[in-house]
Design an enzyme around this catalytic site. Sequence first.
Site, PDB file in Angstrom:
ATOM      1  N   THR A  53       0.656  -0.679   0.146  1.00 20.18           N
ATOM      2  CA  THR A  53      -0.046   0.144  -0.554  1.00 20.18           C
ATOM      3  C   THR A  53       0.935   1.476  -0.137  1.00 20.18           C
ATOM      4  O   THR A  53       2.378   0.920   0.305  1.00 20.18           O
ATOM      5  CB  THR A  53      -0.665   0.558   0.747  1.00 20.18           C
ATOM      6  OG1 THR A  53      -0.622   0.047   2.257  1.00 20.18           O
ATOM      7  CG2 THR A  53      -1.931  -0.711   1.190  1.00 20.18           C
ATOM      8  N   THR A  55       1.518   4.319   1.690  1.00 24.59           N
ATOM      9  CA  THR A  55       2.263   5.226   2.645  1.00 24.59           C
ATOM     10  C   THR A  55       2.923   4.209   3.045  1.00 24.59           C
ATOM     11  O   THR A  55       4.576   4.411   3.484  1.00 24.59           O
ATOM     12  CB  THR A  55       1.364   5.664   3.698  1.00 24.59           C
ATOM     13  OG1 THR A  55      -0.324   6.440   3.157  1.00 24.59           O
ATOM     14  CG2 THR A  55       2.061   6.274   4.486  1.00 24.59           C
ATOM     15  N   CYS A  56       2.967   3.013   3.663  1.00 24.08           N
ATOM     16  CA  CYS A  56       3.070   1.858   4.659  1.00 24.08           C
ATOM     17  C   CYS A  56       5.186   1.606   3.585  1.00 24.08           C
ATOM     18  O   CYS A  56       6.034   1.355   3.588  1.00 24.08           O
ATOM     19  CB  CYS A  56       3.010   0.506   4.307  1.00 24.08           C
ATOM     20  SG  CYS A  56       0.844   0.760   5.211  1.00 24.08           S
ATOM     21  N   SER A  57       4.442   1.407   1.651  1.00 21.44           N
ATOM     22  CA  SER A  57       5.248   1.227   1.009  1.00 21.44           C
ATOM     23  C   SER A  57       6.225   2.570   0.212  1.00 21.44           C
ATOM     24  O   SER A  57       7.720   2.007   0.237  1.00 21.44           O
ATOM     25  CB  SER A  57       5.120   0.564   0.098  1.00 21.44           C
ATOM     26  OG  SER A  57       4.420  -0.627  -0.121  1.00 21.44           O
TER      27      SER A  57
END
Length: 182
Positions: A53, A55-57
């Site tokens: 995703t 923000t996560c990545s």
Amino acid sequence: MKAGYKLPEVTFHTRVRDDSIEGPNPFRWEDKTTSEYFAGKRVILFSLPGAFTPTCSTYQLPGFEKGCAAFREQGIDDIYCMSVNDSFVMNKWAADQGLENVKVIPDGSGEFTRRMGMLVRKDNLGFGLRSWRYAAIVNDGVIEAWFEEPGLCDNHGEDPYGISSPENLMKWLKGEKAEAVA
């Protein structure tokens, strides 16, 4: 809020590389418990809504990966990234991100996340049950400091990010003003 709380004891179903296995998928199942990950170590655990995703990545995982040496200087032994994704997804994401320092923990069934009180519905995004974004400093399986994004609820319209960022945890470790929930 969760400082002083002992992490729930669960079993994580992981896939680990096994060079004795031939073929295109040289991995075997290996169950690991909470104690096997956290006992006798001071670690950072951060959890996020999903592998791959934005923000996560783009921010959270890469920030912890790049900051690993600085975190070690502050007494952190390991950094774990958890998500309510299965081991196949977490391992592929780790490979795609080129991880060398952060270790991924698959919480495929969401049992750990549920027992932490952080399992939320993300049906509004087509995700189903996922983790709310948070981070913790964990010492020998006990939460030392807790960093939870605001607005914990099902089907939140946004994906808050900041309190659980590597930069905020580093401030806390250095004794600087940081947003944490004690």
